[in-house]
Every structure is written in structure tokens, then in C-alpha cells.
Design an enzyme around this catalytic site. Sequence first.
Site, PDB file in Angstrom:
ATOM      1  N   LEU A 257      30.771  24.997   8.838  1.00  0.00           N
ATOM      2  CA  LEU A 257      31.373  24.976   7.497  1.00  0.00           C
ATOM      3  C   LEU A 257      32.878  25.174   7.542  1.00  0.00           C
ATOM      4  CD1 LEU A 257      28.670  27.111   5.675  1.00  0.00           C
ATOM      5  CD2 LEU A 257      28.802  24.616   5.871  1.00  0.00           C
ATOM      6  N   HIS A 258      33.546  24.533   6.596  1.00  0.00           N
ATOM      7  CA  HIS A 258      35.003  24.635   6.461  1.00  0.00           C
ATOM      8  C   HIS A 258      35.312  24.716   4.970  1.00  0.00           C
ATOM      9  CE1 HIS A 258      34.677  20.433   5.405  1.00  0.00           C
ATOM     10  NE2 HIS A 258      34.103  20.183   6.564  1.00  0.00           N
ATOM     11  N   GLU A 259      36.616  24.734   4.685  1.00  0.00           N
ATOM     12  CA  GLU A 259      37.079  24.893   3.305  1.00  0.00           C
ATOM     13  C   GLU A 259      36.499  23.825   2.364  1.00  0.00           C
ATOM     14  OE1 GLU A 259      38.640  27.626   2.598  1.00  0.00           O
ATOM     15  OE2 GLU A 259      39.023  27.098   0.495  1.00  0.00           O
ATOM     16  N   GLY A 260      36.266  22.625   2.874  1.00  0.00           N
ATOM     17  CA  GLY A 260      35.676  21.560   2.043  1.00  0.00           C
ATOM     18  C   GLY A 260      34.307  21.966   1.527  1.00  0.00           C
ATOM     19  N   HIS A 261      33.458  22.451   2.443  1.00  0.00           N
ATOM     20  CA  HIS A 261      32.127  22.919   2.027  1.00  0.00           C
ATOM     21  C   HIS A 261      32.253  24.069   1.021  1.00  0.00           C
ATOM     22  CE1 HIS A 261      31.196  21.407   6.250  1.00  0.00           C
ATOM     23  NE2 HIS A 261      30.326  20.738   5.534  1.00  0.00           N
TER      24      HIS A 261
ATOM     25  N   GLU B   9      33.377  14.219  -2.496  1.00  0.00           N
ATOM     26  CA  GLU B   9      33.938  12.859  -2.536  1.00  0.00           C
ATOM     27  C   GLU B   9      34.409  12.425  -1.162  1.00  0.00           C
ATOM     28  OE1 GLU B   9      37.021  12.790  -5.465  1.00  0.00           O
ATOM     29  OE2 GLU B   9      35.609  12.673  -7.136  1.00  0.00           O
ATOM     30  N   LYS B  10      34.622  13.380  -0.260  1.00  0.00           N
ATOM     31  CA  LYS B  10      34.995  13.057   1.118  1.00  0.00           C
ATOM     32  C   LYS B  10      34.082  11.963   1.681  1.00  0.00           C
ATOM     33  CE  LYS B  10      36.006  13.644   5.594  1.00  0.00           C
ATOM     34  NZ  LYS B  10      34.805  13.118   6.196  1.00  0.00           N
ATOM     35  N   ASP B  11      32.781  12.085   1.400  1.00  0.00           N
ATOM     36  CA  ASP B  11      31.814  11.067   1.818  1.00  0.00           C
ATOM     37  C   ASP B  11      31.489  10.232   0.576  1.00  0.00           C
ATOM     38  OD1 ASP B  11      31.191  12.025   4.684  1.00  0.00           O
ATOM     39  OD2 ASP B  11      31.086  13.837   3.476  1.00  0.00           O
TER      40      ASP B  11
ATOM     41  N   ARG C  71      33.928  17.380  12.073  1.00  0.00           N
ATOM     42  CA  ARG C  71      34.206  16.590  13.282  1.00  0.00           C
ATOM     43  C   ARG C  71      35.651  16.751  13.753  1.00  0.00           C
ATOM     44  NH1 ARG C  71      30.094  12.857  10.915  1.00  0.00           N
ATOM     45  NH2 ARG C  71      28.431  12.741  12.479  1.00  0.00           N
TER      46      ARG C  71
HETATM   47  P1  AMP Z   1      28.452  17.642   5.891  1.00  0.00           P
HETATM   48  O1  AMP Z   1      28.193  19.020   6.352  1.00  0.00           O
HETATM   49  O2  AMP Z   1      29.560  16.942   6.609  1.00  0.00           O
HETATM   50  O3  AMP Z   1      27.184  16.821   5.782  1.00  0.00           O
HETATM   51  O4  AMP Z   1      28.989  17.783   4.398  1.00  0.00           O
HETATM   52  C1  AMP Z   1      28.244  18.475   3.434  1.00  0.00           C
HETATM   53  C2  AMP Z   1      28.850  18.234   2.087  1.00  0.00           C
HETATM   54  O5  AMP Z   1      30.195  18.698   2.079  1.00  0.00           O
HETATM   55  C3  AMP Z   1      28.896  16.742   1.713  1.00  0.00           C
HETATM   56  O6  AMP Z   1      28.599  16.593   0.339  1.00  0.00           O
HETATM   57  C4  AMP Z   1      30.316  16.382   2.034  1.00  0.00           C
HETATM   58  O7  AMP Z   1      30.799  15.291   1.272  1.00  0.00           O
HETATM   59  C5  AMP Z   1      31.035  17.658   1.646  1.00  0.00           C
HETATM   60  N1  AMP Z   1      32.335  17.725   2.305  1.00  0.00           N
HETATM   61  C6  AMP Z   1      32.599  17.589   3.631  1.00  0.00           C
HETATM   62  N2  AMP Z   1      33.920  17.651   3.865  1.00  0.00           N
HETATM   63  C7  AMP Z   1      34.517  17.826   2.670  1.00  0.00           C
HETATM   64  C8  AMP Z   1      35.879  17.967   2.232  1.00  0.00           C
HETATM   65  N3  AMP Z   1      36.896  17.917   3.096  1.00  0.00           N
HETATM   66  N4  AMP Z   1      36.111  18.153   0.916  1.00  0.00           N
HETATM   67  C9  AMP Z   1      35.091  18.185   0.027  1.00  0.00           C
HETATM   68  N5  AMP Z   1      33.792  18.059   0.371  1.00  0.00           N
HETATM   69  C10 AMP Z   1      33.507  17.884   1.658  1.00  0.00           C
END
Ligand code: AMP
Length: 283
Positions: A33-37, A148-150, A187
Site C-alpha cells: 500500500l501507498h498514498e494512492g491506496h 482513476e489511476k487504473d 510497481r
Molecule cells: P492495486 O493495489 O494496484 O490493485 O490498486 C488498488 C486500488 O488502488 C485500485 O482501485 C487502484 O486504481 C487504486 N490506486 C492505485 N494507485 C493509485 C493512485 N496513485 N492514486 C489513486 N488510486 C490508486
Amino acid sequence: MERLVSKEEIRQAVSEARREGKRIAFVPTMGALHEGHLTLVRAARERADFIVVSVFVNPTQFGPGEDFEAYPRVIERDMDLLGAEGVDVLFNPAPEIMYAADARVTVDPGPLGSVLEGATRPGHFAGVCTVVTKLFSIVLPDLAFFGEKDFQQLAVVRLLVRDLDLPVKVVGCPTAREDDGLARSSRNVYLSADERAAAPVLYRAMTAASCLAAAGERSARALADVMRAEIAAEPLAALDYAEVVDAATLEPLETLGEAPARALVAVRIGATRLIDNLALEVR
Ligand code: AMP
């Protein structure tokens, strides 16, 4: 925060919360997890009373030769972060809990599943739709938060919910970025120092297109060409695609105008594949 690993435990925790009249929000993730999550978790907190986060590196959305084995797994750190954000429960199942050995039904993402990311990663969105459908059926949330990243994933999940009448409201959240514009991603840890220095080229390319659109350029091809040129100028970057599409349907656009437009890019930097996207607003 409780860490639950079985479907029965998570169903019970959610049904107790619902009996108490709580609104249930769900944030599916693959962890690291990062700030986006965390922005998704905070958006969830604002809209609901009981927050479920899943950490599950879903094998069915990775293709052969992709990074399923290498994908970062740091569950203790993830738990610390989620605990500090006031998450109620973590759902962290093992693959064999999620998928019976003889499971054979999957969810077809439809035509959006085979363009852009789907063209490079065949089967990826079938894996996403299948796991999201399963997670929704297990958790039964009122609201589900996606980044929205994805952008294509968000579009596919919205269609999944609409077309299969899944009883959940999908909420999209803006992309969290580093100071230099690089979208936060699990990543990014794969990048060497040189590659990390090259990685803001995605944001730079999209920003160039966005400035040009704001200055009056309406040709989608011209905007895509600007992005491709910017990416070609970065020696460590190899273009996968740079497209300008209708933000609602993800269909190719010829001219920017009535429909909201979106720039979508995918670039390989060394062995790491990065994706990003940005709204293109016309003046
Ligand atoms: P992941 O763990 O990469 O499958 O991402 C889980 C959720 O977090 C998905 O809905 C992604 O779109 C969202 N996410 C990942 N990176 C970001 C980011 N930089 N900003 C906002 N949401 C993100």
C-alpha cells in the site's frame, strides 16, 4: 483492525456491522500500500461507517511472464498503515481460499476487455471482473472505491456493476502522484534510480497534451503524437501505447469537443510497465 482470512469470517463481520445499521465501504487492493491506496481509504471513511479493505494479489489477472511472483507482498506494513487509517477489517485470503481448485466460471469483461491494457494483457480484465465479482459477493458492500489511476479498470468495473445489476455503488477517486508527477504505484519499487528519474515522462507527455488541448488543439491524433514524441525523447522509455479516447466509452476520438476526453499511456521503463492517464480539457 482485524485481519480476516476466510470468507465466512468476513461475511460475519460485515453482517454484524450491517445489523448495527452501518454503511459498508469496500476498497479492494493487491497490497504494498501507498498514498494512492490511502486516499481511497480516506474517501471511504468519509462516506461510510464500516471500512473493509482487501489485500489479495489476484493470480487470475496476471498473464504468463508477468510479475505475479515478484509482486511486492508486505502484509505487516500494510496492516500498520490500514490500522492507522481506522480501517475496520482487512480481508486477506490465500489464493486457494478465493479459488476452488476446480473453479471454472469466469466473468467476461465484454469489448472493453480487449482494447488498450486488454490488448497488451489478454485475459487481464476477465481476471479483474471475476475477482471483483467474487469480492463483492463475499463482502456485500454498499460502496466500493477504485482509483482513476487504473482508468480502464474503473470503466470496466462500472460496466460490470451496471450490466450485471450488482447492488453496489462504484466511487472513482483521483490519482495520487509524487511531487514530480509520477503516479504512485506498488510497481514503482521495481525502478532503479535511473529508471525512477526517467519515469515522470508519462506525466510530462500527458501534461504536454493537456496544455496543447487547453491552447485549442482539437485533433486527437495531434495530441497523441505529442505524447509519443515526448516518450520517444526519453531513452529509457519504450512506448506501449499513447491514446486519446472518449473518457466514458474509451473509444478512440478524432476530435476533442462535446465528450470528455482522456489521455491514456502505457510505457515500459526497463522491465517495469507503467500506466497513467489524464483528463484533457478543451478551452
Ligand atoms: P492495486 O493495489 O494496484 O490493485 O490498486 C488498488 C486500488 O488502488 C485500485 O482501485 C487502484 O486504481 C487504486 N490506486 C492505485 N494507485 C493509485 C493512485 N496513485 N492514486 C489513486 N488510486 C490508486
